[in-house]
Scaffold this motif. Structure first.
Motif, PDB file in Angstrom:
ATOM      1  N   MET A   3      -4.199   1.787  -3.052  1.00 58.40           N
ATOM      2  CA  MET A   3      -3.521   3.052  -2.929  1.00 58.40           C
ATOM      3  C   MET A   3      -4.527   4.498  -1.950  1.00 58.40           C
ATOM      4  O   MET A   3      -6.405   4.423  -2.157  1.00 58.40           O
ATOM      5  CB  MET A   3      -4.151   3.375  -4.408  1.00 58.40           C
ATOM      6  CG  MET A   3      -3.514   5.029  -4.322  1.00 58.40           C
ATOM      7  SD  MET A   3      -1.753   5.244  -4.879  1.00 58.40           S
ATOM      8  CE  MET A   3      -1.102   6.618  -3.984  1.00 58.40           C
ATOM      9  N   VAL A   4      -3.765   4.245  -0.905  1.00 59.17           N
ATOM     10  CA  VAL A   4      -4.424   5.190  -0.072  1.00 59.17           C
ATOM     11  C   VAL A   4      -4.217   7.435  -0.595  1.00 59.17           C
ATOM     12  O   VAL A   4      -2.735   7.098   0.499  1.00 59.17           O
ATOM     13  CB  VAL A   4      -4.346   4.788   1.454  1.00 59.17           C
ATOM     14  CG1 VAL A   4      -5.560   5.796   2.381  1.00 59.17           C
ATOM     15  CG2 VAL A   4      -4.988   3.174   1.703  1.00 59.17           C
ATOM     16  N   HIS A   5      -5.269   7.587  -0.450  1.00 63.16           N
ATOM     17  CA  HIS A   5      -5.119   8.923  -0.843  1.00 63.16           C
ATOM     18  C   HIS A   5      -4.801  10.149   0.906  1.00 63.16           C
ATOM     19  O   HIS A   5      -6.556  10.387   0.780  1.00 63.16           O
ATOM     20  CB  HIS A   5      -5.310   9.866  -1.732  1.00 63.16           C
ATOM     21  CG  HIS A   5      -5.208  11.161  -2.188  1.00 63.16           C
ATOM     22  ND1 HIS A   5      -4.269  11.950  -2.159  1.00 63.16           N
ATOM     23  CD2 HIS A   5      -5.820  12.538  -2.404  1.00 63.16           C
ATOM     24  CE1 HIS A   5      -3.789  13.070  -1.566  1.00 63.16           C
ATOM     25  NE2 HIS A   5      -5.080  13.086  -2.099  1.00 63.16           N
ATOM     26  N   ASN A   6      -4.613  10.359   1.353  1.00 59.50           N
ATOM     27  CA  ASN A   6      -4.587  11.623   2.382  1.00 59.50           C
ATOM     28  C   ASN A   6      -4.861  12.631   2.158  1.00 59.50           C
ATOM     29  O   ASN A   6      -5.069  13.400   3.171  1.00 59.50           O
ATOM     30  CB  ASN A   6      -4.116  10.070   3.721  1.00 59.50           C
ATOM     31  CG  ASN A   6      -4.347  10.483   5.432  1.00 59.50           C
ATOM     32  OD1 ASN A   6      -5.494  11.199   5.778  1.00 59.50           O
ATOM     33  ND2 ASN A   6      -2.917  11.600   5.462  1.00 59.50           N
ATOM     34  N   ALA A  60       5.720  10.465   2.214  1.00 59.00           N
ATOM     35  CA  ALA A  60       5.291  11.826   2.954  1.00 59.00           C
ATOM     36  C   ALA A  60       5.455  13.278   2.010  1.00 59.00           C
ATOM     37  O   ALA A  60       7.288  13.041   1.726  1.00 59.00           O
ATOM     38  CB  ALA A  60       5.829  11.915   4.061  1.00 59.00           C
ATOM     39  N   ARG A  61       5.179  14.327   2.450  1.00 59.47           N
ATOM     40  CA  ARG A  61       6.178  15.241   1.423  1.00 59.47           C
ATOM     41  C   ARG A  61       6.904  15.818   2.286  1.00 59.47           C
ATOM     42  O   ARG A  61       8.317  16.509   1.060  1.00 59.47           O
ATOM     43  CB  ARG A  61       5.176  16.831   2.119  1.00 59.47           C
ATOM     44  CG  ARG A  61       5.675  18.214   0.989  1.00 59.47           C
ATOM     45  CD  ARG A  61       4.194  18.919   1.119  1.00 59.47           C
ATOM     46  NE  ARG A  61       4.202  18.882   2.253  1.00 59.47           N
ATOM     47  CZ  ARG A  61       4.412  20.333   2.496  1.00 59.47           C
ATOM     48  NH1 ARG A  61       5.124  21.181   1.814  1.00 59.47           N
ATOM     49  NH2 ARG A  61       3.749  20.626   3.489  1.00 59.47           N
ATOM     50  N   THR A  74       7.331  12.235  -1.027  1.00 61.17           N
ATOM     51  CA  THR A  74       6.382  12.867  -2.587  1.00 61.17           C
ATOM     52  C   THR A  74       5.549  14.018  -2.023  1.00 61.17           C
ATOM     53  O   THR A  74       4.711  14.027  -0.732  1.00 61.17           O
ATOM     54  CB  THR A  74       4.986  11.068  -2.550  1.00 61.17           C
ATOM     55  OG1 THR A  74       5.826  10.368  -2.471  1.00 61.17           O
ATOM     56  CG2 THR A  74       4.111  11.560  -3.860  1.00 61.17           C
ATOM     57  N   ASP A  75       5.108  15.098  -3.419  1.00 60.71           N
ATOM     58  CA  ASP A  75       4.400  16.027  -3.288  1.00 60.71           C
ATOM     59  C   ASP A  75       3.372  15.449  -4.304  1.00 60.71           C
ATOM     60  O   ASP A  75       3.500  15.560  -5.061  1.00 60.71           O
ATOM     61  CB  ASP A  75       5.098  17.193  -4.207  1.00 60.71           C
ATOM     62  CG  ASP A  75       4.250  18.329  -4.244  1.00 60.71           C
ATOM     63  OD1 ASP A  75       3.554  18.148  -3.188  1.00 60.71           O
ATOM     64  OD2 ASP A  75       4.650  19.065  -4.704  1.00 60.71           O
ATOM     65  N   VAL A  76       1.702  15.086  -3.724  1.00 65.80           N
ATOM     66  CA  VAL A  76       0.968  14.916  -4.072  1.00 65.80           C
ATOM     67  C   VAL A  76       0.718  15.780  -5.463  1.00 65.80           C
ATOM     68  O   VAL A  76      -0.439  15.717  -5.799  1.00 65.80           O
ATOM     69  CB  VAL A  76      -0.182  14.486  -3.329  1.00 65.80           C
ATOM     70  CG1 VAL A  76       0.189  13.257  -2.210  1.00 65.80           C
ATOM     71  CG2 VAL A  76      -0.952  15.655  -2.231  1.00 65.80           C
ATOM     72  N   THR A  84       0.656  -1.280   0.216  1.00 60.11           N
ATOM     73  CA  THR A  84      -0.321   0.169  -0.105  1.00 60.11           C
ATOM     74  C   THR A  84       0.853   1.159  -0.056  1.00 60.11           C
ATOM     75  O   THR A  84       1.804   1.523   0.442  1.00 60.11           O
ATOM     76  CB  THR A  84      -0.705  -0.153   1.049  1.00 60.11           C
ATOM     77  OG1 THR A  84      -1.866   1.611   1.133  1.00 60.11           O
ATOM     78  CG2 THR A  84      -0.336   0.355   2.203  1.00 60.11           C
ATOM     79  N   VAL A  85       0.664   2.088  -0.383  1.00 58.83           N
ATOM     80  CA  VAL A  85       1.070   3.444  -0.703  1.00 58.83           C
ATOM     81  C   VAL A  85       0.181   4.360   0.076  1.00 58.83           C
ATOM     82  O   VAL A  85      -0.971   4.820  -0.133  1.00 58.83           O
ATOM     83  CB  VAL A  85       0.675   4.015  -1.950  1.00 58.83           C
ATOM     84  CG1 VAL A  85       1.615   5.922  -1.909  1.00 58.83           C
ATOM     85  CG2 VAL A  85       2.116   3.720  -3.111  1.00 58.83           C
ATOM     86  N   VAL A  86       0.417   5.208   1.302  1.00 55.78           N
ATOM     87  CA  VAL A  86      -0.755   5.916   1.687  1.00 55.78           C
ATOM     88  C   VAL A  86       0.092   7.251   1.807  1.00 55.78           C
ATOM     89  O   VAL A  86       1.045   7.412   2.771  1.00 55.78           O
ATOM     90  CB  VAL A  86      -0.571   5.441   3.539  1.00 55.78           C
ATOM     91  CG1 VAL A  86      -1.131   6.613   3.753  1.00 55.78           C
ATOM     92  CG2 VAL A  86      -1.225   4.504   3.582  1.00 55.78           C
ATOM     93  N   THR A  87      -0.367   8.656   1.451  1.00 49.43           N
ATOM     94  CA  THR A  87      -0.052   9.483   0.852  1.00 49.43           C
ATOM     95  C   THR A  87      -0.614  10.660   2.463  1.00 49.43           C
ATOM     96  O   THR A  87      -1.669  10.292   3.401  1.00 49.43           O
ATOM     97  CB  THR A  87      -0.693  10.393  -0.291  1.00 49.43           C
ATOM     98  OG1 THR A  87      -2.261  10.531  -0.106  1.00 49.43           O
ATOM     99  CG2 THR A  87      -0.015   9.425  -1.458  1.00 49.43           C
TER     100      THR A  87
END
Lengths: 259, 193
Positions: A91-94, A41-42, A66-68, A13-16
């Protein structure tokens, strides 16, 4: 915590936005069930300690800066994830930037709008497109989970542009649930109210706010990012939710009941 | 600023582009108080999500939202007592290959609620009318079926025959306590608010 057992063993999983708050809680909960977790994470100085804590507890995690709001950055994160773990199932976009109170008639709305639009709605586009080939390959294990808000349903009196951004995310989730359903991939939203660092800071500044939120919440407390929100994410990420798609689960202790 | 004036005594401003907005501009809409109608600028091209480019998303999401925000602000600055947004129902139902369009429709619908909460004390009501996608020129085969039940009424409705009367009602004195609401007028397809 074990990387070899658990309900998500063998899945990645990717968790932003997992360097703190709700994202961190979700990352920790999914890792505890055996998932390989990418802390997107940013800033590595917030993300790496979370990854290290998961590894120290026996889990599998790495941090990728990561910069979403950047398509290239999100794509690079997904590419590195697949290179490292061999696939991406969840994929988790938070991640989200913004949410400062404002008036809708004010002349300087741009500064509020751009961050929220970019890290909210545009990021759903970037995360969804980057993850899609891998989610499709995962078939019935493919999951796209988007963190929205109760405000995206009821409209906010204090942060009016936050609400349309969160509403747009829900509409995209419904659309993608219908578009991607034939592949077995599910797309759902979680609308949390939880003790994120921002909310805890707000409580420190204004203790009455905590009392007010708890008073209007049937369960009488603010949610815990890992125990409360992470557990809902775990349900959506796992096999038990294989037939749940296009939905928003409001996880706020019953404060908002009008979905 | 108070709400409500005599019937037929208000001005009306139609914001937005496209055929639906054009028909409204030529329609005879006698409103009871100063009213702005914001027709969502809806891109109609369906495309698989993975193929949407940044330019296409900018045209479908960013530009229409900035236009809607600016139109809302103009209505408030003009001290209009009624603000009515018109969107397609696909924001509520979702639609395959139209995620970029559904995002905009639902964002405007919920922005109505936020505006209603903030501007109620300024004497303005803010409501939404949700219409059949066909009235926006959206390909209904792309939208697909959104209910197990058949439509309760035949057809998508008409702008003059079905939409104008709703505007007239919301913009009249009788609707002075109606705000933050979505009136779905799609012939009984989407019945979940």
């Amino acid at each position: 915590m074990s990387a070899t057992g658990g309900r998500l063993a063998g899945r990645t999983t990717v968790v932003t936005g997992a360097g703190q708050g709700v994202g961190e809680g979700i990352a920790r909960r999914l890792a505890a069930e055996g998932a390989n977790v990418v802390i997107a994470a940013r800033r590595a100085d917030t993300g790496e300690p979370v990854a290290e804590a998961i590894r120290s507890a026996g889990g599998s995690a790495i941090c990728i800066e990561t910069d979403v709001s950047s398509r290239a950055s999100v794509q690079a994160c997904v590419d590195q994830t697949v290179d490292r773990f061999g696939g991406l199932q969840i994929m988790v976009h938070n991640a989200f930037r913004g949410g400062i109170p404002h008036r809708l008639e004010s002349a300087d709305l741009d500064r509020h709008w751009k961050h929220m639009s970019r890290t909210g709605v545009w990021a759903v586009l970037f995360c969804g497109q980057a993850a899609w080939p891998h989610l499709r390959a995962a078939g019935a294990q493919g999951r796209f989970i988007i963190l929205t808000s109760p405000s995206g349903v009821e409209g906010s009196a204090n942060i009016p542009l936050y609400s349309p951004v969160k509403a747009a995310e829900r509409a995209m989730a419904k659309s993608l649930a219908r578009e991607w359903g034939p592949s077995g991939v599910t797309v759902n939203c979680i609308g949390p109210v939880a003790a994120s660092p921002a909310l805890v800071n707000a409580f420190d500044v204004n203790p009455a706010l905590k009392d007010a939120i708890e008073a209007r919440t049937p369960l009488g407390r603010v949610g815990d990012p890992e125990a409360d929100i992470g557990s809902v994410a775990l349900f959506l990420a796992g096999d038990d939710a294989a037939f749940v798609t296009g939905q928003t689960i409001i996880c706020d202790g019953g404060s908002f009941l009008g979905l | 600023m108070g709400t409500g004036t005599g019937a037929g005594g208000g001005t009306i401003v139609i914001e937005g582009v496209g055929p639906l907005a054009d028909v409204l501009r030529t329609a005879d809409i006698a409103v009871g108080c100063p009213t702005t109608v914001v027709v969502a600028d809806i891109v109609t091209a369906a495309m698989p999500f993975e193929q949407i480019t940044d330019d296409e998303f900018d045209a479908a999401w960013e530009q229409p939202m900035q236009a809607a925000i600016a139109a809302f602000q103009r209505a408030h600055h003009a001290q209009h007592q009624r603000l009515i947004a018109i969107v397609p129902t696909i924001g509520m139902s979702g639609a395959p290959t139209l995620a970029h369009v559904a995002a905009t429709a639902e964002a405007i619908r919920v922005m109505v609620k936020s505006a209603a909460r903030q501007w109620g004390s300024d004497g303005m009501t803010v409501n939404c009318i949700a219409l059949a996608p066909a009235l926006f020129g959206i390909d209904t085969t792309a939208v697909g079926e959104v209910s197990l039940a058949p439509p309760a009424l035949a057809g998508p409705g008409t702008v003059v025959g079905d939409v104008v009367p709703l505007i007239r009602m919301i913009a009249g004195a009788d609707a002075h306590h109606l705000t933050g609401a979505t009136l779905t007028a799609d012939g009984g397809v989407w019945m979940t608010a």
